[in-house]
Motif scaffolding. Structure first.
Motif, mmCIF file in Angstrom:
data_model
loop_
_atom_site.group_PDB
_atom_site.id
_atom_site.type_symbol
_atom_site.label_atom_id
_atom_site.label_comp_id
_atom_site.label_asym_id
_atom_site.label_seq_id
_atom_site.Cartn_x
_atom_site.Cartn_y
_atom_site.Cartn_z
ATOM 1 N N ARG A 214 1.377 -1.473 -0.460
ATOM 2 C CA ARG A 214 -0.134 0.111 0.737
ATOM 3 C C ARG A 214 0.382 1.324 0.332
ATOM 4 O O ARG A 214 0.830 2.103 -0.523
ATOM 5 C CB ARG A 214 -0.473 0.319 1.383
ATOM 6 N N ILE A 215 1.339 1.425 1.004
ATOM 7 C CA ILE A 215 2.373 2.507 0.498
ATOM 8 C C ILE A 215 3.033 2.558 -0.907
ATOM 9 O O ILE A 215 3.443 4.322 -0.939
ATOM 10 C CB ILE A 215 3.992 2.308 2.376
ATOM 11 N N ALA A 216 4.305 1.751 -1.131
ATOM 12 C CA ALA A 216 4.713 1.669 -2.067
ATOM 13 C C ALA A 216 4.018 2.335 -3.756
ATOM 14 O O ALA A 216 3.911 3.143 -4.230
ATOM 15 C CB ALA A 216 5.178 0.738 -2.643
ATOM 16 N N GLN A 217 2.675 1.550 -3.668
ATOM 17 C CA GLN A 217 1.534 2.016 -4.562
ATOM 18 C C GLN A 217 1.319 4.103 -3.768
ATOM 19 O O GLN A 217 1.484 4.376 -5.040
ATOM 20 C CB GLN A 217 0.509 1.637 -4.632
ATOM 21 N N ILE A 218 1.321 3.741 -2.420
ATOM 22 C CA ILE A 218 0.830 6.006 -2.316
ATOM 23 C C ILE A 218 2.436 6.332 -3.398
ATOM 24 O O ILE A 218 1.527 7.523 -3.637
ATOM 25 C CB ILE A 218 1.223 6.078 -1.301
ATOM 26 N N THR A 261 -0.371 9.217 2.860
ATOM 27 C CA THR A 261 -0.397 8.230 3.135
ATOM 28 C C THR A 261 -1.971 8.645 4.292
ATOM 29 O O THR A 261 -2.405 7.704 4.997
ATOM 30 C CB THR A 261 0.650 8.076 4.091
ATOM 31 N N ASP A 262 -2.101 9.604 5.118
ATOM 32 C CA ASP A 262 -3.131 10.075 6.235
ATOM 33 C C ASP A 262 -3.774 9.595 5.598
ATOM 34 O O ASP A 262 -4.346 8.791 6.399
ATOM 35 C CB ASP A 262 -2.235 11.923 6.366
ATOM 36 N N ARG A 263 -4.077 9.853 4.393
ATOM 37 C CA ARG A 263 -5.614 10.080 4.077
ATOM 38 C C ARG A 263 -5.917 8.208 3.718
ATOM 39 O O ARG A 263 -7.061 7.846 3.785
ATOM 40 C CB ARG A 263 -5.955 10.252 2.098
ATOM 41 N N ALA A 264 -5.231 7.979 3.470
ATOM 42 C CA ALA A 264 -5.199 6.113 3.556
ATOM 43 C C ALA A 264 -5.715 5.397 4.530
ATOM 44 O O ALA A 264 -6.641 5.255 5.061
ATOM 45 C CB ALA A 264 -3.251 5.260 2.682
#
Length: 323
Positions: A214-218, A261-264
């Motif tokens: 997820r972080i990589a995609q962000i 990242t915060d919005r995720a």
């Protein structure tokens, strides 16, 4: 007379043999005119022999605009110029005058884009006079594409699908050298997932892997896909190389990544201070005091360490902090 007849017979046989070779082949005379354009060459290029025989237009079978073929370079004795026209020079012994190369080719007749292995060699008379040059071609597109696919796999992180550490090292070195030559700015972000060990230990490795993806995609979603280099640097740490971007540009990207990242809102119930996954970012830009890529990495790493020390979920840019 018998000797002349035999010679004519052998010549006719040689021409017929070349015409029926399964390998695409054409032959130029000493003046660069096409004297043989065999049937396999017709099938490969879609250009009939009648369109090129007696002309110097053999290039029209392979290229949209006029340029030298490998046979032309043999005629000119220009072995040093192979790399100017071909992707790979595989010539082993230029003393013989023979050349070998590989190149992508988009056939003008609509036969598509193919990767060709090409060989060209001179033919000499008994007295050493150059009388012709033979060029042969092999379609090795399948092998090239398979090789490219393997090289791509070797450069990607198996979990996240972004560049791996090996690919990062190679491309970052290249961007550093380019920036050093051109004087263009170059920036680097080092990004670390906060409290990731706690997250991984509590929720399990599968959830940990999902979080990394997820972080990589962000990060990829907030960077310039055709310019920036996003890599998994190691463990839960990511790196973003930002060519042509100064520190202000790097901070802008860092803020977008932090906010995305915060919005995720990835849940992190075991974190010491946040209920969701957060990241810390260290930013640095190349300056006159830096003499190697390692200096820029060290500066970004130091900034990342400072962000961790100051409470996490922060961006630290060299000696300044941005929340």
């Amino acid at each position: 007379m018998n000797a002349m007849m035999r010679e004519a017979k052998y010549h006719t046989f040689a021409v017929q043999l070349m015409e029926h070779l399964v390998v695409p082949t054409f032959v130029l005379d000493a003046a660069g005119r096409v004297i043989i354009w065999n049937r396999a060459c017709e099938r490969m290029t879609g250009v009939p022999a009648s369109a090129v025989l007696g002309t110097r237009r053999h290039w029209t079978g392979f290229y949209q605009q006029q340029r030298r073929c490998l046979a032309d370079l043999v005629l000119e004795g220009a072995s040093a110029r192979v790399a100017e026209f071909y992707e790979i020079d595989r010539s082993l012994d230029c003393q013989t005058g023979a050349l070998s190369a590989e190149n992508w080719c988009v056939f003008p007749t609509g036969r598509g884009r193919r990767y060709l292995a090409i060989d060209a060699g001179p033919i000499y008379a008994d007295d050493g006079t150059l009388i012709a040059v033979v060029e042969t071609l092999r379609d090795i597109t399948a092998q090239k594409e398979a090789q490219s696919a393997l090289e791509l796999l070797a450069s990607l992180d198996g979990l996240t699908g972004i560049a791996n550490r090996r690919a990062f090292d190679v491309r970052f070195e290249s961007e550093w050298e380019l920036a050093a030559r051109s004087g263009q700015p170059l920036s680097l972000l080092m990004i670390d997932i906060d409290h990731f060990k706690i997250y991984n230990d509590h929720l399990g490795h599968q959830c940990g892997d999902d979080c990394l993806k997820r972080i990589a995609q962000i990060i990829v979603g907030e960077t310039r896909g055709d310019v920036d280099i996003v890599a998994r640097y190691g463990g839960e740490e990511f790196a973003v190389v930002l060519p042509h971007a100064g520190l202000d540009g790097a901070l802008s990207v860092a803020h977008r990544i932090l906010e995305a990242t915060d919005r995720a809102a990835i849940p992190h119930h075991e974190a010491s201070s946040q209920d969701r996954v957060t990241i810390s970012i260290g930013a640095a830009s190349r300056n006159s005091e830096m003499t190697s890529p390692a200096d820029l990495i060290a500066a970004a790493d130091a900034s990342l360490y400072a962000a961790k020390q100051r409470g996490r979920n922060l961006i630290v840019a060299q000696r300044s902090v941005a929340a």
